[in-house]
Design an enzyme around this catalytic site. Structure first.
Site, mmCIF file in Angstrom:
data_model
loop_
_atom_site.group_PDB
_atom_site.id
_atom_site.type_symbol
_atom_site.label_atom_id
_atom_site.label_comp_id
_atom_site.label_asym_id
_atom_site.label_seq_id
_atom_site.Cartn_x
_atom_site.Cartn_y
_atom_site.Cartn_z
ATOM 1 N N LYS A 5 13.697 -65.900 -52.837
ATOM 2 C CA LYS A 5 14.198 -67.274 -52.902
ATOM 3 C C LYS A 5 15.526 -67.344 -53.653
ATOM 4 O O LYS A 5 16.436 -68.063 -53.264
ATOM 5 C CB LYS A 5 13.171 -68.160 -53.604
ATOM 6 C CG LYS A 5 12.005 -68.516 -52.725
ATOM 7 C CD LYS A 5 11.713 -69.989 -52.807
ATOM 8 C CE LYS A 5 10.963 -70.516 -51.611
ATOM 9 N NZ LYS A 5 10.142 -69.643 -50.844
ATOM 10 N N GLU A 57 14.291 -77.364 -58.628
ATOM 11 C CA GLU A 57 15.431 -77.935 -57.922
ATOM 12 C C GLU A 57 15.217 -79.428 -57.776
ATOM 13 O O GLU A 57 14.103 -79.933 -57.957
ATOM 14 C CB GLU A 57 15.632 -77.263 -56.554
ATOM 15 C CG GLU A 57 14.475 -77.495 -55.606
ATOM 16 C CD GLU A 57 14.653 -76.793 -54.268
ATOM 17 O OE1 GLU A 57 15.368 -75.778 -54.202
ATOM 18 O OE2 GLU A 57 14.056 -77.276 -53.297
ATOM 19 N N ARG A 83 12.665 -63.535 -38.762
ATOM 20 C CA ARG A 83 11.694 -63.109 -37.754
ATOM 21 C C ARG A 83 11.590 -64.189 -36.693
ATOM 22 O O ARG A 83 12.198 -65.254 -36.819
ATOM 23 C CB ARG A 83 10.331 -62.923 -38.399
ATOM 24 C CG ARG A 83 9.965 -64.163 -39.218
ATOM 25 C CD ARG A 83 8.527 -64.260 -39.538
ATOM 26 N NE ARG A 83 8.296 -65.259 -40.572
ATOM 27 C CZ ARG A 83 8.029 -66.556 -40.335
ATOM 28 N NH1 ARG A 83 7.996 -67.016 -39.109
ATOM 29 N NH2 ARG A 83 7.814 -67.389 -41.333
#
Lengths: 168, 495, 535
Positions: free
Chosen positions: B121, B204, B296
């Protein structure tokens, strides 16, 4: 014999009022004409109730019927009056053969479901579990760990969960 | 593309619907497929559909599918030149990608380093920020909870606290004021430690009623990257998507283009190879922030395929084989609207509790605008061994309204009986007026929880359902039909 | 087949007066029936409820397939006996459908003296099991009886057709493969214990059900042993130790559910291949029967009017319409089932007897069941008729009827007097079922004739004893005799003694016959051949 049907937790009485010229069923006293009762087979089916055609899919599972109709899924259970199938079994746990008690798996007063282990016994060098023949409450355990017993000896017995029943 | 394909045989390191999906693409491309499976799924559909199959051993079926060494050994043994990891399992495991490359096989995915970069992250976020992609104001991850609290408070509230190594909503919480901050940070940290073995947390800016917008990108690994427009995946439960659509329901064209460009910018900067998804969070005021990049194939890729007409699995394989991108950005157009519903074995009325059972009956709606992606068999057991997602129902329409109507019709026709599913729940979500007008955000299902409960049937409908149910019981049918004709005709009569 | 053209004028004073009369009779019948079925001291119902028991009729209803008929037999048995202490002879008997099988249900009635068996109870049970034997009907016993009513034990116990016959019949039923299920709700003591004991299947209710040869008090008296009901013969003991009963049930409803499931395992007897067509309702309203049956037994009516209200589409193929017209013969269908009907339209003459005998032979040749609609004052008497051989012609009819291999059914429509009763398949002739209408009278001769004869005999006796016999004495003798005799003529006396299988409302006749006929088809036809007809 009337039946009760339990659908997603709601219970209704269902009865057959007539079979000819059309099937008439009653749900809690409300009568409905079933012009086409369908074929009852697993999968997609059609019914006609009060001239309205109904498409649905259904399967019968061990727990009851699962039905998909009008974009909703329902699960239903059918109960005959007085239905309690595990009560067909005996309340008594008898020794199937001579042996000794290896372990006692419950205590007196325990609530057990059909198939729950009650005693582990050893006989002819084989251990086996004797399980509850029906649901109930363990009323008596008549043997101790290590104790030997003969064939057909009563080892334990169950009482009904509801009070004041059988042996009242 | 006319160069000879160095890939002729592909091992599909996955199971379920995605394995089936990849196997189908391989067959269409004339390539040989190899399935892997645990002993509990020897007869599974993906195993039957593949040209070959290799059994993996493992204490649990999931462990088998995560066993890197075994998977590579299986590829070697079967003579596959490439491995397609699908999604989940080893698909975003940099060690796996590295091991595949080391084994001299093609990994149908990005370079291992890209996976590592995007898999974290913090590093992915820094990378995005450094390359001009907006990120939400945040506090750097730390396990020093005191300094963390001070910095976090400086951003302002509400705040979202997350595990730095996490995903899937684990260790996530919303903090609305300074009083809750410390406790929330401690809890998030300990949960992160427990789940991921990494107690670092970060915070955040929390965005109220955010939308989840993501961009499908496709890169060739040499810096060429195209995007296949955005998807909206705001309908989530337990922080997991259940309904996705493409394009987004109500994104101004310019904003959509801006977001897509940001995604391409990021992927280009990473020299991205493979299909990938850049996820953003979109505030009601139009600000958007980078969330993460999934390196992916995405569960919801079919909605993009539907509106662009591009086969993403095929593109993945071609890119991996060095055969380049299927087209240029200019050649890509979008048409119509597509919606995907994830069909899960879960009880939506009981907090989405996963359900198990046996698929006693399966009836799939059929129309040119429906894709039902699954690997289910009638009679198949649904166990707790794997993810509760059973299948995906994907529809396409000329516009969003038609797509919605088609989705509702298809859901209504779809019957997966024997295990509790969220099919009815999905219908209820799509049928809400708010969904119809596109008033979506990631807390949609919580906000509308009351309205999304099944409504009570009126008594007449209920009676009809009861009759249909009763007539489905063998025992009850016996009672009706197993009566001699005379007695049936005379009916109830007493003298 | 042509429809019978009814000549009935439903607006005529006769029709209305008959209808009023017969409706009153039926109302009276219903009242008696209702009382026999349901009127009990409240304490009896309270006691049952305290024991967790259902009234016996509720058990029967619960046992039956919903939405199917139940033909109750002999609902007013014993109504003229024991001061009315044994309503319905303390037992319920009927034919119904359980798990799709035609069965005979026999239930003890624990609301009356603990379900004790009176002499007529035994007679009713024996008759029920005879019906089962004759018609190959499986039997479901709903057991709840304290045993024989001790005060009348001599009449219950020893005779050929007393209680022992029940167990004999049970054994023969089993031997013939006619299944029996006992559901033990209450006590089955002494002989009663053999009911479940001789049943092929048995269910017993935990807590209330018990089976033993001697109950705890008897055991204590005999051997000094003190033992509880449960230990001595409770459900647990019998289903896990003695094996006397097969299935324990949690409660009565559970027992019935288990019983129904047992019945659903039974094979279905193959019915003999009788002629059948799609059923059709009669063209005429069956309620009009009330206006046809006369308000005075001496008035005549046309039996075709009755037939028109019993048979499918009122269609009747009359045989020899112009010969022996006092006996109407012909073919019809009842609920689709072919039947040969013989109905009286007056006294039997030589021709009518010969016609009847011939028609009976036709039905035997044609595998057609026989239905006798009795309204008969007898065979014609007098010199001329004897010279023409009325006795041997009547004998031919009796011979043909007695030796019939097809099943026979009789409805006592109005009167049954003298030898006419024999020719028209009275109780003694092994008809499968015999029903009586409430207006019906039965006897060797009519009330007036009997009173005349008896009063005359009595008066002569008194004269011989030197008593003065004036007109007033004769009149009072006549009236007393007639009253006593009339009483015995009545349908209620008849049904009390089980001379029939029950009084039925005339409008119920069609359904009752259909259920009876359908039941009868379960058994194969009887033996071929007749005795020597005297020509």
């Amino acid at each position: 014999m009337a039946f009760r049907i339990v659908l997603d937790g709601i219970e209704r009485e269902i009865d057959i009022i007539r079979r000819r010229p059309h099937l008439v069923l009653s749900i809690n006293g409300r009568e409905h004409v079933v012009q086409n009762p369908g074929d009852g087979k697993t999968g997609l089916g059609t019914l006609t109730i009060a001239d309205q055609s109904l498409k649905f899919a259904q399967v019968e599972t061990p727990e009851g019927v699962v039905l998909r109709l009008g974009g909703r899924t329902y699960s239903a259970e059918l109960l005959a009056e007085g239905e309690a199938s595990d009560n067909m079994a005996s309340s008594n746990l008898h020794a199937p053969m001579p042996g000794a008690v290896v372990a006692i798996d419950v205590a007196i007063g325990d609530t057990v479901a059909t198939g729950d282990a009650i005693l582990t016994i050893e006989s002819m060098k084989l251990q086996m579990v004797l399980s509850a023949p029906r649901a109930g409450i363990v009323e008596n355990i008549l043997v101790a760990e290590g104790e030997s017993f003969g064939k057909d000896q009563l080892l334990a017995n169950l009482a009904d969960e509801t009070e004041g029943d059988a042996n009242a | 593309m006319t160069t000879a394909n160095p890939i002729t045989k592909v091992l599909v390191a996955n199971r379920g619907e995605i394995a089936s999906r990849v196997i189908r693409a391989l067959r269409e491309m004339g390539l040989t497929s190899v399935a892997v499976h645990h002993s509990v799924e020897t007869n599974a559909r993906h195993v039957r559909e593949a040209d070959e199959a290799v059994e993996l051993t493992g204490e649990t079926p999931v462990a088998a599918h995560l066993d890197i060494e075994q998977i590579i050994a299986a590829a070697r043994k079967s003579g596959a030149e490439a491995i397609h990891p699908g999604y989940g399992f080893v698909s975003e495991n940099a060690d796996f990608a590295r091991a595949v490359e080391k084994a001299g096989l093609f990994f149908i995915g990005p370079a291992a380093d890209t996976i590592a970069l995007m898999g974290d992250k913090i590093s992915s976020r820094n990378f995005a920020r450094d390359h001009g992609v907006p990120v939400a104001p945040s506090v750097m991850p730390t396990d020093d909870l005191d300094s963390f609290a001070a910095e976090a408070a400086a951003i302002g509230f509400p705040l979202l606290i997350k595990a730095s190594a996490g995903g899937g909503g684990k260790g996530m919480s919303i903090v609305r004021g300074p009083d809750e901050l410390h406790e929330a940070a401690r809890r998030a940290s300990s949960e992160a430690q427990r789940y991921f073995g990494d107690g670092r947390v970060y915070a955040e800016l929390y965005i109220e009623r955010p939308r989840h917008i993501e961009v499908q990108v496709l890169g060739d690994g040499t810096g060429e990257v195209i995007h296949l427009f955005e998807r909206e995946c705001s309908i989530q439960r337990r922080f997991q998507k259940i309904i996705e659509e493409a394009p987004s329901s109500s994104l101004p064209k310019a904003l959509a283009a801006e977001i897509c460009d940001s995604a391409v910018q990021l992927a280009k900067a990473a020299n991205y190879r493979n299909a990938g998804t850049v996820e953003f969070i979109l505030a009601q005021d139009g600000r958007y922030f980078f969330l993460e990049m999934n390196t992916r194939l995405q569960v919801e890729h079919p909605v993009t395929e539907y509106i662009t007409g591009i086969d993403l699995v095929r593109a993945q394989i071609d890119v991996a084989a060095g055969r380049g991108l299927p087209c240029t950005q200019d050649q890509i157009t979008q048409s119509g609207h597509s919606i995907e519903c994830r069909i899960c074995a879960e009880n939506a009325d009981e907090d989405f509790r996963p359900e198990t059972g046996r698929i006693a009956f399966l009836s799939v709606p059929d129309a040119p605008w429906i894709r039902f992606e699954h690997a289910l068999d009638q009679g198949q057991k649904v166990t707790a061994d794997f993810d509760p997602m059973l299948a995906k129902l994907v529809v396409h329409g000329d516009d969003r309204e038609q797509a919605i109507n088609r989705a509702l019709a298809a859901l209504s026709e779809l019957a997966v009986l024997g295990v509790t599913t969220n099919i009815d729940y999905l219908s209820r979500v799509i049928a809400t007026p708010e969904f119809r007008v596109g008033d979506l955000h990631t807390a949609f299902v919580n906000e509308h929880a009351e309205a999304l409960k099944p409504d009570k049937l009126d008594p007449a409908d209920m009676d009809r359902v009861l009759i249909a149910a009763a007539l489905s019981f063998h025992e009850f049918r016996h009672l009706i039909f197993d009566v001699p004709e005379l007695q049936a005709t005379i009916g109830h009569w007493r003298n | 087949m042509r429809k019978i053209q009814s000549k009935l004028n439903t607006n005529s004073p006769d029709f209305m007066s008959n209808a009023a009369h017969n409706r009153r009779l039926v109302a009276e019948f219903r009242e008696k029936q209702e009382a026999a079925r349901h009127t009990r001291p409240q304490r009896d119902f309270d006691r049952l409820e305290k024991q967790g028991k259902m009234p016996p009729r509720k058990r029967v209803e619960m046992l039956l397939d919903p939405g199917t008929p139940f033909l109750e037999l002999s609902s007013l048995a014993a109504n003229r006996a024991y001061n009315g202490d044994s309503p319905s002879a303390s037992s319920i008997v009927g034919i119904g459908t359980v798990s799709g099988r035609e069965v005979l249900i026999r239930a003890d009635d624990p609301t009356v003296k603990g379900g004790a068996w009176f002499p007529l109870t035994a007679k009713k049970i024996v008759r029920a099991l005879d019906i089962a034997l004759e018609n190959h009907l499986p039997v479901i016993h709903l057991c709840d009886s304290a045993g024989g009513f001790l005060q009348l034990q001599s009449e219950v116990f020893p005779d050929k057709f007393a209680a022992g016959r029940i167990f004999r019949n049970q054994s023969i039923l089993s031997k013939k493969g006619i299944k029996q299920l006992s559901i033990v709700f209450g006590h089955c003591t002494a002989g009663g214990a053999y009911i479940p004991g001789l049943s092929d299947y048995s269910v017993i209710v935990r807590g209330t059900g018990a089976v033993f040869l001697g109950g705890p008090p008897l055991v204590k008296a005999a051997t000094g042993e003190e033992v509880s009901v449960e230990e001595l013969g409770g459900a647990e003991m019998h289903t896990s130790v003695s094996g006397t009963c097969d299935y324990p049930a949690r409660d009565e409803a559970d027992a019935i559910r288990i019983g129904r499931e047992i019945v659903s395992q039974w094979d279905r007897p193959k019915k003999w291949d009788f002629q059948q067509e799609a059923p059709e309702a009669p063209a005429y309203d069956s309620e009009e029967l009330y206006g046809i049956i006369p308000n005075d037994i001496k008035k005549s009516f046309d039996v075709r009017e009755i037939i028109a209200r019993l048979v499918d589409g009122s269609r009747f193929h009359e045989y020899q319409p112009n010969y022996g017209q006092t006996l109407v013969c012909g073919f019809a269908n009842i609920w689709g089932m072919k039947v040969g009907i013989l109905g009286n339209n007056g006294v039997l003459f030589n021709e009518s007897s010969l016609k009847g005998a011939h028609f009976i032979e036709l039905c035997n040749q044609n595998n057609t069941p026989l239905l006798f609609l009795q309204n008969i004052t007898g065979y014609m008497i007098g010199r001329e008729y004897e010279r023409r051989g009325i006795t041997k012609d009547g004998a031919k009819m009796i011979m043909a009827q007695s030796c019939s291999r097809v099943p026979k059914f009789t409805v006592m429509c109005n009167g049954s007097f003298g030898a006419g009763n024999y020719g028209m398949c009275g109780r003694a002739f092994d008809g499968r079922f015999l029903f009586t209408w409430p207006n019906h009278q039965i006897g060797v001769m009519g009330g007036d004739q009997a009173a005349n004869t008896l009063a005359e005999v009595k008066a002569n006796q008194m004269r011989r004893n030197g008593e003065t016999v004036d007109d007033t004495v004769i009149q009072s003798l006549w009236e007393d005799t007639r009253k006593a005799y009339e009483d015995q003529l009545s349908a209620y006396y008849s049904t009390s003694q089980l001379w029939d299988d029950g009084i039925i409302d005339p409008v119920d006749t069609r359904n009752a016959l259909a259920i009876a006929m359908s039941a009868a088809m379960n058994a194969p036809l009887g033996d071929d051949g007749y005795g020597v007809f005297r020509f």
